[in-house]
Design an enzyme around this catalytic site. Sequence first.
Site, mmCIF file in Angstrom:
data_model
loop_
_atom_site.group_PDB
_atom_site.id
_atom_site.type_symbol
_atom_site.label_atom_id
_atom_site.label_comp_id
_atom_site.label_asym_id
_atom_site.label_seq_id
_atom_site.Cartn_x
_atom_site.Cartn_y
_atom_site.Cartn_z
ATOM 1 N N SER A 47 36.446 -13.508 20.638
ATOM 2 C CA SER A 47 35.265 -12.642 19.941
ATOM 3 C C SER A 47 33.703 -13.327 19.994
ATOM 4 C CB SER A 47 35.927 -12.243 18.555
ATOM 5 O OG SER A 47 36.100 -13.266 17.663
ATOM 6 N N ASP A 336 30.436 -10.375 9.722
ATOM 7 C CA ASP A 336 31.646 -10.123 9.092
ATOM 8 C C ASP A 336 32.221 -11.266 8.378
ATOM 9 O OD1 ASP A 336 32.928 -10.969 11.281
ATOM 10 O OD2 ASP A 336 33.573 -8.986 12.109
ATOM 11 N N HIS A 339 32.605 -13.705 11.905
ATOM 12 C CA HIS A 339 31.615 -14.030 12.775
ATOM 13 C C HIS A 339 30.070 -14.114 12.482
ATOM 14 C CE1 HIS A 339 35.189 -11.550 14.546
ATOM 15 N NE2 HIS A 339 34.907 -12.471 15.390
#
Length: 711
Positions: A47, A336, A339
């Site tokens: 991610s 978040d 991240h």
Amino acid sequence: MHLSQMAVSYVKLGLSLAVFVSCLLMIPSGSEGHFNKHSALFVFGDSLLDSGNNNYINTTTDFQANFWPYGISYFNPPTGRFSDGRLIHDFIAEYAGLPLIPTYLDPRNTEFVYGANFASGGAGALVESHAGFVVNLKTQLKYFGDLEKHFRQNLGDAKTDQLVSDAVYMFSCGGNDYLSPVGNNESILYPYTHQDYVDMVIGNLTHVFKGIYEKGGRKFAILEVPPLACLPNVRAGRPGNTCNQELDIITSLHNHQLSKQLQKLEKQLKGFMYAKYDLSTAVTNRMKNPSRYGFKNGDKACCGSGPLRGIYSCGGKRGVQKFELCDDVDDYLFFDSFHPNEVASRQYADHYSISGSSSEGHFVEHVALFIFGDSLLDSGNNNYINTTPKFQGNFWPYGISYFDPPTGRFSDGRIIPDFIAEYAGLPLIPTYLDPQNTEFVYGANFASGGAGVFAETDAGFVVDLRTQLKYLDDLEKQFRQNLGDSKTDQLLSDAVYLFSCGGNDYFSQVSNNGSIVYPYTHQEYVGMVVGNLTHVFKKIHEKGGRKIGINTLPPLGCWPSIRAGRPDNTCNYEIDVITSLHNRKLSEKLQQLEKQLDGFMYSLFDLNTEARKRMKNPSKYGLKIGDTACCGSGPFGGIDSCGGKMGTEFDLCDNISDYFFFDSNHNTEVVYRQFAELYWNGGESNVTAPYDLKTLFRGRGSPAALRKEAM
């Protein structure tokens, strides 16, 4: 520690791709083909790099980010990036002159001449990590294989071979192999030992690297696993919201093993080149000292819920519908609970390392900076020698404007070489004697507060100039052992050697209440000081060094510490005379060396003149007070008591940036930045001659070529 001849540093990757790669194919629309000069970028992993592949697979919203508020700072609608905006590779592509790299699984994307993004949020190196919900790394490699077949079908073998060979392959993978068991409340690696489990992860990564290598890929950019143990999500799930010690141990082991494996591959695979970015240190530094990097919060997410907003609820589509969103995303390191925000991603792309971080396996288009001298340039070497607080600056309020904790710099913040490094695109140059620093490919700082050119100056309390030169000898041997002669010769030849030395040879005599030069004449004493400096310059030249930066001595006779010690608080005329003589002799000697030594080039910054201007007319330079120290005691704040180092009370001004002097002998960060800018570009009055530092850093070649470039 080692380097590869042609590889690029991770953050310099985008900036130096034109040098690093050759012509690559650009697939046009229609039937006609043509070659353009560009480089492809293929992106693999998780991610941190996923640009939206998980939008197009059968998964859950736990592994997607294609809904508000993701993308809020840049993309509308959200793309699937796990951030408020762009990711690291987006900025790298921008710097390389490439478009946003297309998401491979997006059916709208059919042209991949500039590269492809295969990364999948939640993916690991192990197939078992989040199995069934993500595109694992081996499948990503299969997609690259499919794309290679497509290239060969449409472009032919020769053009495909060139494209694949010239491309850069960027990776962020491994973190989910350790995070996934934690999320499932399992022992991280049961039934394996830490070493066995890490070996499996690194082994799978290695398999993919070799798979790309077999297809012709040669250039790899790899991110270390970040400090997973202290991510908001991990801490939110633990009693007391503490970091997960086991996770910290295993990720550290991963990064260590990754480094060793990459070194092996470089030796085993012909032409294999890599750039490993120390993301772990970069993230840790920002978590510990967010304000240093422009953030207000380094441990709490902007978007989420619960402690530290660490519950992974951003967007309200992951089981927990209610979530909080901060007012200013840019204030937060984390967007978040896992991240970074766009600002942090840009920083990681811009600045490949922080002080003491490692960036291995690259020989880059950069120029190293080696720093010698005294407290004007010392970044903290005196922290690691047996000395007294008089010769140290590693306590409050030193560093108060920038560094927390203080580093040992004799200022409220950054000093001249810090800004020079920034302008040259380098990280903070590592302090040589700091045992945490082991990577010196970008240079080393040998300077020691209180040092002079004479071994006798402040003897026993500082690292004198000849010892600093010996440290360079030791470092050169290390380079030759690890890099070989050719790469070491190039590094030393291209490097800039920055000096500030001589002032303490005059200053210390006054502190000892002795005649400054007794039993010598002014001329004789200055001749010895400049002669010792010349000896060091010549030794560096013998090693292959060609580019010297040095400043004139400032007007020491009017320093607050000098004036405070005189009956009428006036300037010391004898010091003023002798420093003026020193500066004239230094200039003459440098001109002689330029004629005598093949390729010798120098930048002489007139610090004396620039300091006098600001002391006499501080308001002209954005200051209010030019003769008094912000931190100290007594007349002009001239008693050297800043921080209580003399066992006495001291005063600290309300607004440091109003002052020319921070303590009784050293300047404020604001002033050092002004000096560095003049040193770098010469200023309108050409106070730096015959070359400014920018020319020395950017120019390679003969003095004649540099002189032409500077014109």
